[in-house]
Scaffold this motif. Structure first.
Motif, PDB file in Angstrom:
ATOM      1  N   ASN A 116     -25.576 -22.908  -8.794  1.00  0.00           N
ATOM      2  CA  ASN A 116     -24.139 -23.846  -8.823  1.00  0.00           C
ATOM      3  C   ASN A 116     -23.324 -22.217  -7.365  1.00  0.00           C
ATOM      4  OD1 ASN A 116     -23.956 -25.443 -11.281  1.00  0.00           O
ATOM      5  ND2 ASN A 116     -24.537 -26.170  -9.824  1.00  0.00           N
ATOM      6  N   TYR A 118     -19.731 -22.359  -5.264  1.00  0.00           N
ATOM      7  CA  TYR A 118     -18.452 -23.197  -5.315  1.00  0.00           C
ATOM      8  C   TYR A 118     -18.144 -23.145  -4.253  1.00  0.00           C
ATOM      9  CZ  TYR A 118     -19.531 -24.888  -9.367  1.00  0.00           C
ATOM     10  OH  TYR A 118     -20.368 -25.824 -10.874  1.00  0.00           O
ATOM     11  N   HIS A 127     -18.813 -34.759 -16.869  1.00  0.00           N
ATOM     12  CA  HIS A 127     -20.095 -35.047 -17.107  1.00  0.00           C
ATOM     13  C   HIS A 127     -20.897 -33.946 -18.263  1.00  0.00           C
ATOM     14  CE1 HIS A 127     -20.351 -31.061 -15.208  1.00  0.00           C
ATOM     15  NE2 HIS A 127     -21.701 -31.417 -15.564  1.00  0.00           N
ATOM     16  N   ASP A 129     -24.258 -32.705 -20.182  1.00  0.00           N
ATOM     17  CA  ASP A 129     -25.670 -32.484 -19.268  1.00  0.00           C
ATOM     18  C   ASP A 129     -26.444 -32.126 -20.594  1.00  0.00           C
ATOM     19  OD1 ASP A 129     -24.351 -30.451 -17.570  1.00  0.00           O
ATOM     20  OD2 ASP A 129     -24.768 -29.136 -18.391  1.00  0.00           O
ATOM     21  N   TRP A 174     -22.538 -22.551 -24.829  1.00  0.00           N
ATOM     22  CA  TRP A 174     -23.247 -23.979 -25.130  1.00  0.00           C
ATOM     23  C   TRP A 174     -24.043 -23.918 -26.665  1.00  0.00           C
ATOM     24  CZ3 TRP A 174     -20.809 -22.579 -20.591  1.00  0.00           C
ATOM     25  CH2 TRP A 174     -19.893 -22.978 -20.683  1.00  0.00           C
ATOM     26  N   SER A 178     -20.545 -28.869 -28.873  1.00  0.00           N
ATOM     27  CA  SER A 178     -20.266 -28.135 -27.744  1.00  0.00           C
ATOM     28  C   SER A 178     -20.984 -29.239 -27.042  1.00  0.00           C
ATOM     29  CB  SER A 178     -19.879 -27.076 -27.371  1.00  0.00           C
ATOM     30  OG  SER A 178     -20.525 -25.943 -27.168  1.00  0.00           O
ATOM     31  N   ARG A 179     -22.013 -29.528 -27.152  1.00  0.00           N
ATOM     32  CA  ARG A 179     -23.576 -28.562 -26.318  1.00  0.00           C
ATOM     33  C   ARG A 179     -23.522 -30.213 -25.464  1.00  0.00           C
ATOM     34  NH1 ARG A 179     -26.855 -29.782 -22.743  1.00  0.00           N
ATOM     35  NH2 ARG A 179     -28.420 -29.241 -22.687  1.00  0.00           N
ATOM     36  N   HIS A 183     -17.533 -31.520 -19.699  1.00  0.00           N
ATOM     37  CA  HIS A 183     -16.604 -30.579 -19.359  1.00  0.00           C
ATOM     38  C   HIS A 183     -16.431 -31.352 -17.534  1.00  0.00           C
ATOM     39  CE1 HIS A 183     -21.947 -29.631 -19.350  1.00  0.00           C
ATOM     40  NE2 HIS A 183     -20.983 -29.571 -18.335  1.00  0.00           N
ATOM     41  N   ILE A 185     -15.277 -28.363 -13.354  1.00  0.00           N
ATOM     42  CA  ILE A 185     -14.859 -27.404 -12.867  1.00  0.00           C
ATOM     43  C   ILE A 185     -14.232 -28.070 -11.647  1.00  0.00           C
ATOM     44  CG2 ILE A 185     -15.394 -25.646 -10.821  1.00  0.00           C
ATOM     45  CD1 ILE A 185     -16.501 -24.887 -13.708  1.00  0.00           C
ATOM     46  N   ARG A 200     -17.691 -18.868  -4.873  1.00  0.00           N
ATOM     47  CA  ARG A 200     -17.845 -18.583  -6.951  1.00  0.00           C
ATOM     48  C   ARG A 200     -19.687 -19.499  -6.674  1.00  0.00           C
ATOM     49  NH1 ARG A 200     -17.843 -22.501 -11.462  1.00  0.00           N
ATOM     50  NH2 ARG A 200     -18.123 -20.642 -12.945  1.00  0.00           N
ATOM     51  N   ASN A 202     -22.280 -20.023  -9.883  1.00  0.00           N
ATOM     52  CA  ASN A 202     -22.422 -20.282 -11.559  1.00  0.00           C
ATOM     53  C   ASN A 202     -23.811 -20.291 -11.471  1.00  0.00           C
ATOM     54  OD1 ASN A 202     -22.775 -22.067 -14.229  1.00  0.00           O
ATOM     55  ND2 ASN A 202     -21.077 -20.449 -14.001  1.00  0.00           N
ATOM     56  N   ARG A 206     -30.867 -23.123 -19.331  1.00  0.00           N
ATOM     57  CA  ARG A 206     -31.280 -23.814 -19.545  1.00  0.00           C
ATOM     58  C   ARG A 206     -32.402 -23.345 -20.120  1.00  0.00           C
ATOM     59  NH1 ARG A 206     -28.045 -28.124 -17.335  1.00  0.00           N
ATOM     60  NH2 ARG A 206     -26.463 -26.490 -16.175  1.00  0.00           N
TER      61      ARG A 206
END
Ligand code: MD3
Ligand code: FE
Length: 209
Positions: A116, A118, A127, A129, A174, A178-179, A183, A185, A200, A202, A206
């Motif tokens: 990602n 930004y 959202h 995942d 994660w 918490s998965r 969450h 940004i 930025r 990220n 996965r």
């Protein structure tokens, strides 16, 4: 392989989430990232509702996350180039495996690295995942360049959120409960980071397939 494991902190109120401050030297990533992005360039993907995501994205690995008018999913072929996604550099997978292990998640073997990017003003709304096949696998994220404010809610997309400021080189893992937490940004603030300048990146690792 990694450089500066300072700490591995369990995050308050977010079970299964671990924060590894400056786990990785960000400049080591740059030539590898450039090679990947030369093969599969960053692009603003469309949502099913016809909006463009404000973060530009690409992938490397066996699969890649894509969004278009048909929705979200993982695909083996980059729709922009018509080719397979670039191979995941072993330095990337090695860092993700090591971070997962440090947080107590053994046997992590990522098949996707979502990239990602930004620019100031770009963010990601709340959202979860949930496009991966098996939520038992954790997700590992590496932040690079400008700092960002990340927030985590819970199983629902409402209520108070836990903020976390992510700096260049920080890794977050994660897993567990918490998965599947919501969450996002917050919109990126302008700045000037070494090498990454006003951006930025990220990288999320996965196991999707
Ligand atoms: C918490 N990316 O790509 S990484 C995403 O900084 C995404 O680009 C953000 O959310 C970014 O889906 C945040 C952190 C992250 C990734 C996966 C999670 C946080 C997560 C899965 C569950 C809970
Ligand atoms: Fe996410």
């Amino acid at each position: 392989m990694n450089d500066v494991v300072i700490d591995c902190l369990a995050v308050d109120k977010v079970p299964g989430m671990y924060y590894l401050p400056v786990f990785f030297e960000p400049l080591k990533i740059v030539p590898l990232l450039e090679r990947v992005l030369a093969q599969s360039p960053l692009r603003h993907m469309e949502t099913s509702r016809g909006f463009k995501l404000s973060a530009a994205m690409s992938n490397c690995g066996v699969l890649g996350w894509v969004s278009d008018r048909k929705g979200y999913r993982y695909e083996a072929i980059d729709p922009l180039t018509g080719n397979a996604w670039p191979k995941m550099p072993v330095e990337f997978s090695g860092l993700a495996i090591q971070a997962a292990k440090t947080a107590g998640y053994e046997n992590f073997s990522p098949d996707v690295c979502l990239i990602n990017c930004y620019k100031p003003g770009a963010g990601m709304s709340s959202h979860r995942d949930s496009d991966e096949a098996d939520f038992e696998h954790p997700i590992v994220s590496l932040s690079l360049g400008l700092p960002a404010r990340f927030f985590v809610q819970g199983r629902e997309r409402k209520g108070p959120s836990v903020p976390l400021d992510l700096a260049s080189g920080d890794v977050v893992v994660w897993g567990g409960e918490s998965r599947l937490f919501y969450h996002g940004i917050r919109p990126l603030k302008a700045g000037d980071a070494p090498v990454f300048e006003n951006q930025r990146f990220n990288l999320t690792f996965r196991k999707a397939g």
